[in-house]
Design a protein around this motif. Sequence first.
Motif, short mmCIF file in Angstrom:
data_model
loop_
_atom_site.label_atom_id
_atom_site.label_comp_id
_atom_site.label_asym_id
_atom_site.label_seq_id
_atom_site.Cartn_x
_atom_site.Cartn_y
_atom_site.Cartn_z
N TYR A 221 0.94 -1.02 -0.21
CA TYR A 221 -0.07 0.09 -0.34
C TYR A 221 0.51 1.64 0.39
O TYR A 221 0.33 2.34 -0.30
CB TYR A 221 -0.92 0.61 1.51
N ALA A 222 2.12 1.50 0.86
CA ALA A 222 2.65 1.92 0.83
C ALA A 222 4.28 2.40 -0.35
O ALA A 222 4.58 3.42 -0.05
CB ALA A 222 3.66 2.50 2.25
N ARG A 223 4.11 1.61 -1.08
CA ARG A 223 5.30 1.67 -2.41
C ARG A 223 5.03 3.01 -2.64
O ARG A 223 3.91 4.00 -2.93
CB ARG A 223 4.40 0.13 -3.06
N PRO A 224 6.25 3.49 -3.33
CA PRO A 224 6.43 4.54 -3.45
C PRO A 224 5.45 5.66 -4.71
O PRO A 224 5.25 3.71 -5.96
CB PRO A 224 7.74 4.80 -4.02
N TYR A 225 5.22 5.75 -5.58
CA TYR A 225 4.46 6.43 -6.73
C TYR A 225 5.88 7.04 -7.73
O TYR A 225 6.77 7.76 -8.17
CB TYR A 225 3.58 7.70 -6.43
N ILE A 226 5.19 6.32 -8.49
CA ILE A 226 6.45 6.55 -9.81
C ILE A 226 6.35 7.04 -10.87
O ILE A 226 4.33 6.18 -11.36
CB ILE A 226 6.77 4.93 -9.92
N VAL A 227 6.10 7.87 -11.42
CA VAL A 227 6.00 8.85 -13.02
C VAL A 227 6.97 8.28 -13.59
O VAL A 227 8.14 8.60 -13.58
CB VAL A 227 5.47 10.35 -12.51
N THR A 228 6.53 7.99 -15.28
CA THR A 228 7.25 8.48 -15.65
C THR A 228 7.82 9.94 -16.86
O THR A 228 6.43 9.97 -16.91
CB THR A 228 7.66 6.98 -17.11
N VAL B 117 12.08 12.95 0.23
CA VAL B 117 12.56 12.79 -0.65
C VAL B 117 12.20 12.33 -1.42
O VAL B 117 10.90 11.67 -1.71
CB VAL B 117 13.45 11.13 0.19
N VAL B 118 12.71 12.63 -2.56
CA VAL B 118 12.16 12.71 -4.16
C VAL B 118 13.37 12.15 -4.61
O VAL B 118 14.92 12.46 -4.46
CB VAL B 118 11.67 13.30 -5.02
N ALA B 119 13.29 11.22 -6.17
CA ALA B 119 14.76 10.94 -6.19
C ALA B 119 14.23 10.43 -8.29
O ALA B 119 13.13 10.67 -8.53
CB ALA B 119 14.44 9.10 -6.69
N VAL B 120 15.73 11.14 -8.60
CA VAL B 120 15.15 11.41 -10.79
C VAL B 120 16.09 10.53 -11.08
O VAL B 120 17.13 10.33 -10.86
CB VAL B 120 15.08 12.56 -10.86
N TRP C 20 9.24 8.85 -6.97
CA TRP C 20 10.14 8.34 -8.15
C TRP C 20 9.62 9.26 -9.45
O TRP C 20 8.36 8.88 -10.00
CB TRP C 20 10.38 7.28 -8.23
N VAL C 21 10.71 9.92 -10.00
CA VAL C 21 10.33 10.48 -11.75
C VAL C 21 11.68 9.60 -12.17
O VAL C 21 12.86 9.76 -12.43
CB VAL C 21 10.54 11.71 -11.43
#
Length: 123
Positions: A29-36, A73-76, A49-50
């Motif tokens: 449920y809590a996994r990071p949301y990933i966008v491309t 925290v965000v990751a690119v 995560w981008v």
Amino acid sequence: MQLSLTVRTDNSPDYVRSLADNLKRLFDYARPYIVTASGDHTITASNEWVVVDASGGAVLVTLPAAKDFARDVVAVVRTDASGNTVTIAAADGEAVNGAASVTLAGGYSVKHLVSTGVEWIGV
């Protein structure tokens, strides 16, 4: 999502299996949301995560206001090796590592960014 968790003092196989199942559901449920993104993108609250493909041209990823994302925290992540630029820019008047922007150098690179509440810091 509904979780049922009972604290018990024994370590019976059924209890441990139930605990493991509930923890798995929680992490799913809590996994990071990933966008491309293959074009310019502004990070929102749901983006952790981008994933950027700059093979079609330069890409600008704009960070949100650091004050609104303190301790987030965000990751690119860059998924190409083209010569095109991937720039990560701070919101107006803010900084990333003390500058207005940073560039993902080289192909297949990643930059993790943490908001201090005042600026973004690459880690």
